[in-house]
Design a protein around this motif. Structure first.
Motif, short mmCIF file in Angstrom:
data_model
loop_
_atom_site.label_atom_id
_atom_site.label_comp_id
_atom_site.label_asym_id
_atom_site.label_seq_id
_atom_site.Cartn_x
_atom_site.Cartn_y
_atom_site.Cartn_z
N ALA A 12 43.39 32.95 45.82
CA ALA A 12 43.59 33.95 44.77
C ALA A 12 44.45 35.10 45.27
O ALA A 12 45.33 35.60 44.56
N ILE A 26 47.90 41.26 33.16
CA ILE A 26 46.74 40.48 32.74
C ILE A 26 46.30 39.54 33.86
O ILE A 26 45.11 39.43 34.18
N PHE A 27 47.26 38.86 34.47
CA PHE A 27 46.95 37.95 35.58
C PHE A 27 46.29 38.70 36.73
O PHE A 27 45.35 38.22 37.35
N TYR A 28 46.78 39.91 37.02
CA TYR A 28 46.22 40.70 38.11
C TYR A 28 44.76 41.05 37.83
O TYR A 28 43.90 40.92 38.70
N PHE A 29 44.46 41.51 36.62
CA PHE A 29 43.10 41.90 36.31
C PHE A 29 42.15 40.70 36.32
O PHE A 29 40.97 40.84 36.64
N ILE A 30 42.65 39.52 35.98
CA ILE A 30 41.82 38.32 36.03
C ILE A 30 41.47 37.97 37.47
O ILE A 30 40.34 37.57 37.79
N MET A 31 42.43 38.16 38.38
CA MET A 31 42.25 37.71 39.77
C MET A 31 41.79 38.81 40.72
O MET A 31 41.50 38.53 41.89
N GLN A 32 41.69 40.06 40.27
CA GLN A 32 41.50 41.18 41.18
C GLN A 32 40.18 41.12 41.95
O GLN A 32 40.11 41.63 43.08
N ARG A 33 39.15 40.51 41.39
CA ARG A 33 37.85 40.48 42.07
C ARG A 33 37.91 39.74 43.40
O ARG A 33 37.14 40.04 44.31
#
Length: 268
Positions: A189, A249-256
């Motif tokens: 990720a 959007i992709f960043y916020f989905i993967m940020q965790r």
């Protein structure tokens, strides 16, 4: 209290450019020039529809998605496999290759870009420059950092898993694909978002490689708002927001998983 105050100050500093872009995307060209820091006197939501038409947004979006997805998938596959070999081989050759990869990260991307393109272009190997060629170039530039992160993460995976797979009759390739790679989720990720961010937002390399207008990416298409004698900054800000939206959007989905992947991958 001091830490809270510092956090608020940093949050304001980081958010200010984004707020400025949003506000100016809803102004006309004259107001952006006269009052870039003020609120819009007239909210021009039509800027977004005009920007979509003028920059051929949907075609450029498809080009950016294709280049980014292909590049990131290739980077993940090549760097994960290479890192697994270099970490498990434990030979002098493997260590030398790893050190060369790490050393290559010191060289700036801009210093290599023009000679790299010239070598593979018409004056060199004569490659045909297109979106797939650009993706291959991105793999070459992105594999060093990605391999470094994967190498550090794999070093924390016990070698006992490899031995157990070998006892069950699995070869190195099958061991990697069925045992090791499924454990690399956090660092995968991290590698994906790091490479996706710079590939999606890159302007320099696509501007040199992509000559066909129909293949241009979103960063290249935003340049249509800037002419020789005049520039429409309101439409440019709207186009910039549209170009940023998918990758945010992709960043916020993967940020965790990003912090966990970076911290685990950097541990030696």
């Amino acid at each position: 209290m001091f830490l809270l105050l510092m956090a608020i100050v940093l949050a304001v500093l980081y958010a200010f450019p984004f707020v400025l872009v949003i506000l100016n995307s809803l102004k006309d060209r004259v107001q952006v020039i006269q009052d870039p820091l003020g609120w819009p006197t007239e909210w021009k939501w039509s800027n977004f529809t005009e920007a979509i038409d003028k920059m051929d947004f949907w075609q450029a979006l498809g080009n950016s998605l294709f280049i980014t997805i292909v590049s990131v998938v290739l980077v993940v596959i090549t760097s994960a496999g290479l890192a697994y070999y270099l970490q498990r081989a434990r030979t002098r050759t493997a260590n030398t290759i790893f050190l060369v990869l790490v050393a290559s990260m010191i060289v700036p991307f801009q210093a290599l870009m023009l000679p790299f393109v010239s070598f593979f272009g018409a004056n060199g190997l004569g490659w045909s420059f297109n979106q797939l060629t650009l993706s291959i170039f991105y793999v070459g530039f992105g594999v060093a950092l990605s391999t470094f992160l994967y190498h550090g993460f794999i070093s924390n995976i016990p070698f006992d898993l490899d031995e157990a797979a070998a006892i069950d009759g699995a070869g190195p390739f099958r061991t990697f694909m069925t045992v090791i790679f499924p454990l690399l989720g956090p660092v995968t990720a991290t590698v994906s978002i790091i490479n996706a961010l710079w590939i999606w937002n890159d302007y320099l390399l696509p501007s040199i490689v992509l000559d066909d207008t129909s293949e241009k990416t979103l960063p290249l298409r935003t340049f249509v708002f800037f002419g020789q004698y005049t520039s429409d900054y309101g439409l440019a800000m709207a186009g910039l927001l549209l170009a940023m939206f998918p990758i945010v959007i992709f960043y916020f989905i993967m940020q965790r998983k990003i912090i966990a992947g970076i911290s685990a991958g950097a541990v030696k």
